[in-house]
Write an enzyme that holds these catalytic residues in place. Structure first.
Site, PDB file in Angstrom:
ATOM      1  CE  LYS A 108      -1.599   0.954   3.790  1.00 63.38           C
ATOM      2  NZ  LYS A 108      -2.223   1.230   5.092  1.00 63.38           N
ATOM      3  CB  THR A 109       3.693   2.316   2.117  1.00 65.85           C
ATOM      4  OG1 THR A 109       3.048   1.811   3.278  1.00 65.85           O
ATOM      5  CG2 THR A 109       4.362   3.620   2.433  1.00 65.85           C
ATOM      6  CG  ASP A 113      -1.838   5.268   4.367  1.00 61.39           C
ATOM      7  OD1 ASP A 113      -2.609   4.378   3.947  1.00 61.39           O
ATOM      8  OD2 ASP A 113      -0.685   5.034   4.767  1.00 61.39           O
ATOM      9  CD  GLU A 114      -2.873   2.859   8.195  1.00 57.31           C
ATOM     10  OE1 GLU A 114      -3.855   2.097   8.139  1.00 57.31           O
ATOM     11  OE2 GLU A 114      -1.696   2.457   8.331  1.00 57.31           O
ATOM     12  CD  GLN A 139      -4.078  -3.880   8.159  1.00 62.22           C
ATOM     13  OE1 GLN A 139      -3.140  -3.412   8.781  1.00 62.22           O
ATOM     14  NE2 GLN A 139      -4.010  -4.141   6.861  1.00 62.22           N
ATOM     15  NE  ARG A 187       0.809  -5.445  11.093  1.00 65.54           N
ATOM     16  CZ  ARG A 187       0.483  -4.889   9.950  1.00 65.54           C
ATOM     17  NH1 ARG A 187       1.262  -3.978   9.425  1.00 65.54           N
ATOM     18  NH2 ARG A 187      -0.611  -5.237   9.294  1.00 65.54           N
TER      19      ARG A 187
END
Length: 838
Positions: A36-37, A225-226, A256, A699
């Site tokens: 994503k980043t 983002d997020e 998330q 993670r």
DNA sequence: TGTTCCGTGTTTTTT
DNA sequence: ACACGGAACA
């Protein structure tokens, strides 16, 4: 048009789709570890490459650290631009963006541009003061509850007045009164809290057409983002900014979403397509991070959530090892197992310490862990925001800086007026504050005029004058660090806004975007409110203070000017250093260990300041304070080679590690249960807990270990625990169970490492049928269990809600039908067992 | 005015 | 078990 070959290199077709979509709303549903980043940074670069001015691009991230990294990565991609142009891209968190814009448009928002931002301990103090002023006892309304109510209300864009209008029951009326007092205090102090940053920005955009138009044209391309963790105020900000050009790109993953408890609205991302019609949706479902096993287990966990969009993550990565699951007898032993696993990875698998992380649900779980890591000589760092900045000496130094920046900052004033002791006690302090309130001059000016204040002793008055004079000295030596508005020490007073101040007045309906309100109608509605506001804003910017020197010129008190400024320091570091010396916050005479520690911390603080100046050569004090206040835990996560990272699951969001160990996999800890009384702990709460576990598991890149303790000491009581239901939800072929509980060790034997062998149990090993609350946990040694019915000679019949095994001191929490919940010491209470309560 | 001691509440998660 | 706030004492 620049060459885009590099920008699109190594991207999947889906990622390219997201990157090259230029105009119109875009939702990127990005599963965990799906790049994503990378997609976002490439997208920014792509936008710039097709000729969009960097100045028109805004990227909003969740943490400052993420912002920093993104800025860096974007910079590396934008090689076809000048460094000046590159710097034009705005990359910020919501909070820092709002702080910056609110300073820029302060007069329109009814603020003074050098406002302070309260941290949470300041908030608590302010809440207490507000309760006091409203004559509400802290017993009736605990400050924490008040703050949470205020925060919730502000997230809905409601201030005290609307809160009062919408909530009329007894308790809410108290809250409303205290809320109003809280707002009043913040006004007096020229202060805002975290929620205010968002709320005021949202209101400003909503109500002021000029500001809105200006910012819409500045930020023509917006990336958030997020997005799954945005709250209502943040949604309004996004919406208002994107209203004109419609170029909003939201990325996130509903699975998330872990910030529901602080107002995040999952609906923002789930209903994105309704909020922004004609939105393009791109799904990124290939995971590049984890092994097949880890991904399969995490997916199996998350499908147990009912309220979710179905999504299937897949990966080309290797199968990988099974997930180790280790349950220990107690938390000490659990911690030793963690240390052992880490050591094994380092010794046998040649993994670096910084490739490993230990994650937990609550901060308190880190304590035991620290002990065992220290014992095992494993280097670690704890990611805990409060650690450094919560230290007394740092908070004191910070308060000095705050007061210098904003002489109306009462919380800071109260903190340091007598630190170090200068003979101004609470009584004298109150006199100075009252004087300041009565005359309308700020606190520092009031100190300068201390001789005019009735009730002050001569000693206190001259001490106050020295105090003010010292501040003035600092100010005059560093004019360039104090923004224009802070110029004359203390000119900054909160200007009382006219009654028609729009904040909290305009009863603007929260737009129901789900009903697809037509944009023009929305826009028109805002404009109406806005023109009024603009008029008001124009008035309040007039400065009633001419800016004459605030300090007393007659007989300047003895100033210890003998301490020369440290010439080798520059900018903020120099100011801080000077300040610490002038106010004698560094006392070199004391030589005890604690003092040395404090001085070291302060020197570290100077380093932080120096770093700020290096990165922002023209940065002002106000910008510095903002950065310091808005830093989060992860922001301070250094890339320290060679130490294991310990942090909460929340802080781990967005990070990845080859080895992840999650501890405390027990009912009550993960999932966390708040109290015995909360019966319907299912539904939303439970699903968020599950998402939290999902975030933790995803993670991990190579290896994942889950641990728990079958008895845990909390608040001095030993509590028996059962396996987390989340562990039971994992597929059997993904896990291997290690039951260390039955290992017998000679008490106090030094080399447990040698004694304890792990015995992989049958992969069916997980005692599936043994984990429900009704089953007897193996460690439950007492005769009472949750759910049992008992009779007490005095209190009658009741049900056992909890049982704390603690030898002769064992206690049972029992809910009696007649007299309610009581905690009894089992040895003394003559309890009669009625049934097993299965 | 400043320091020390005792009792109480406290632990979700954070910008 | 620990930290913080209030009260009592120096």
């Amino acid at each position: 048009m620049a060459d885009t070959t590099d920008i699109l290199a190594d991207l999947t077709p889906e990622q390219i789709e997201a990157v090259t979509h230029v105009d119109g709303p875009l939702l990127v549903l990005a599963g965990a570890g799906s790049g994503k980043t990378r997609t976002i940074t490439r997208r920014v670069a792509y936008l710039a490459s097709v000729g969009i001015a960097p100045f028109n691009i805004l990227a909003v991230t969740f943490t400052n650290k993420a912002a920093g990294e993104m800025r860096q990565r974007i910079g590396e991609l934008l090689t076809f631009l000048s460094s000046r142009q590159r710097a034009g891209v705005t990359v910020a968190t919501f909070h820092s963006l709002c702080a910056r814009l609110l300073r820029e448009f302060a007069s329109f928002a009814g603020l003074d541009s050098n406002f302070s931002i309260m941290d949470s301990s300041d908030q608590t103090k302010t809440a207490k003061l507000a309760l006091e002023r409203s004559s509400i006892s802290a017993e009736l309304l605990p400050p924490a509850r008040l703050l949470s109510a205020i925060s919730k209300s502000k997230n809905r864009l409601q201030l005290a007045e609307q809160f009062a209008a919408h909530n009329t029951d007894f308790s809410s009326r108290n809250i409303a009164r205290a809320f109003a007092a809280y707002e009043q205090i913040m006004k007096e102090n020229n202060t805002v809290d975290f929620d205010d940053l968002l709320l005021r920005m949202a209101m400003l955009l909503r109500d002021n057409a000029d500001v809105r138009a200006q910012l819409q044209d500045r930020f023509q391309y917006i990336l958030i983002d997020e997005y799954q963790d945005t709250n209502h105020a943040q949604f309004i900000i996004c919406h208002m900014l994107a209203l004109k050009h419609h170029n909003i790109c939201a990325t996130g993953d509903p699975d998330q979403s872990i910030y529901g408890w602080r107002g995040a609205n999952l609906g923002n991302i789930l209903d994105f397509e309704q909020h922004f019609p004609n939105a393009k949706v791109v799904r990124l479902e290939q995971n590049y991070r984890s092994t097949k096993t880890i991904l399969k287990a995490a997916s199996a966990l998350i499908v147990n959530n009912i309220q979710r969009k179905n999504k299937s993550l897949w990966t080309d990565n290797e199968q990988g090892d099974r997930i180790k699951i280790i349950y220990a007898a107690d938390e000490r032993e659990e911690a030793r197992h963690v240390a052992r696993q880490l050591r094994e990875m380092f010794d046998q698998h040649k993994m670096r310490w910084d490739e490993m992380a230990v994650l937990y649900r609550i901060n308190s779980l880190s304590r035991v862990l620290e002990d065992s890591l220290m014992e095992a000589a494993i280097p670690y760092q704890i990611v805990r925001g409060t650690e450094f900045y919560a230290r007394k000496e740092i908070k004191d130094a910070l308060a000095y800086l705050r007061l210098l920046n904003n002489p109306s900052d009462r919380v800071s004033f109260e903190r340091i007026i007598n630190v170090p002791a200068r003979g101004i006690g609470p009584g004298s302090m109150d006199h100075i504050i009252s004087y300041s309130q009565e005359t309308g001059i700020n606190l520092v000016q009031a100190c300068a005029q201390a001789h005019q204040i009735e009730g002050l002793t001569k000693k206190a008055a001259s001490a106050a004058k020295v105090f003010a004079h010292h501040l003035e000295t600092c100010r005059s030596e560093f004019p360039h660090l104090l923004g224009r508005s802070a110029a004359p020490a203390g000119a900054a007073i909160w200007h009382e806004t006219p009654a028609s101040d729009s904040l909290g007045e305009t009863d603007w309906p929260v737009p129901d975007f789900a009903n697809d309100v037509h944009e023009d109608r929305l826009f028109a509605a805002h404009s109406r409110g806005a023109s009024d506001d603009a008029a008001v804003a124009g008035n309040i910017s007039a400065d009633e203070h001419g800016g004459s020197a605030g300090t007393d010129t007659e007989g300047p008190p003895e100033v210890d000017a003998s301490i020369p400024p440290n010439k080798s320091l520059r900018g903020m570091a120099a100011l801080l250093d000077r300040m610490l010396r002038i106010f004698k916050l560094i006392d070199h005479d004391k030589r005890d260990a604690e003092e040395v520690e404090r001085v070291n911390n302060l020197l570290e603080f100077i380093n932080v300041a120096a770093e700020f100046t290096t990165q922002n050569p023209t940065g002002t004090l106000s910008e510095y304070l903002e950065q310091v206040t808005l830093v989060s835990d992860v922001d301070k996560l250094k890339d320290e080679r060679g130490s294991v990272t310990l942090m909460t699951l929340h802080a781990a969001k967005g990070l990845e590690f080859p080895l992840v160990i999650m501890i405390g996999l027990e009912e009550g800890t993960l999932p966390m249960s708040r109290s015995f009384s909360k019966a319907n702990h299912d539904d939303a709460d439970m699903e968020e807990e599950r998402r939290l576990a999902f975030v933790g598991m995803t993670r991990a890149k190579k290896r994942l270990i889950l641990t728990g303790a079958l008895s845990r000491m909390t608040r001095g009581f030993t509590e028996s625990r059962t396996h987390s239901r989340f562990v039971c939800e994992l597929p059997k072929d993904c896990i291997e169970m290690f039951d260390a509980f039955r290992q017998v060790r000679p008490a106090g034997s030094p080399g447990y490492r040698d004694n304890v062998q792990y015995h992989p149990k049958r992969p069916r090993g997980l005692p599936m049928e043994n984990t429900s609350a009704s089953a007897t946990p193996p460690s439950s040694t007492g005769k009472f269990r949750r759910g049992m019915l008992v009779r007490h000679p005095l209190f009658g019949v009741g049900r056992v809600e909890d049982y704390f095994e603690n030898g002769d001191n064992s206690r049972a929490v029992i809910d009696f039908r007649k007299v309610g919940r009581k905690t009894l010491v089992v040895a003394f209470a003559r309890l009669e067992l009625l049934d097993g309560g299965s």
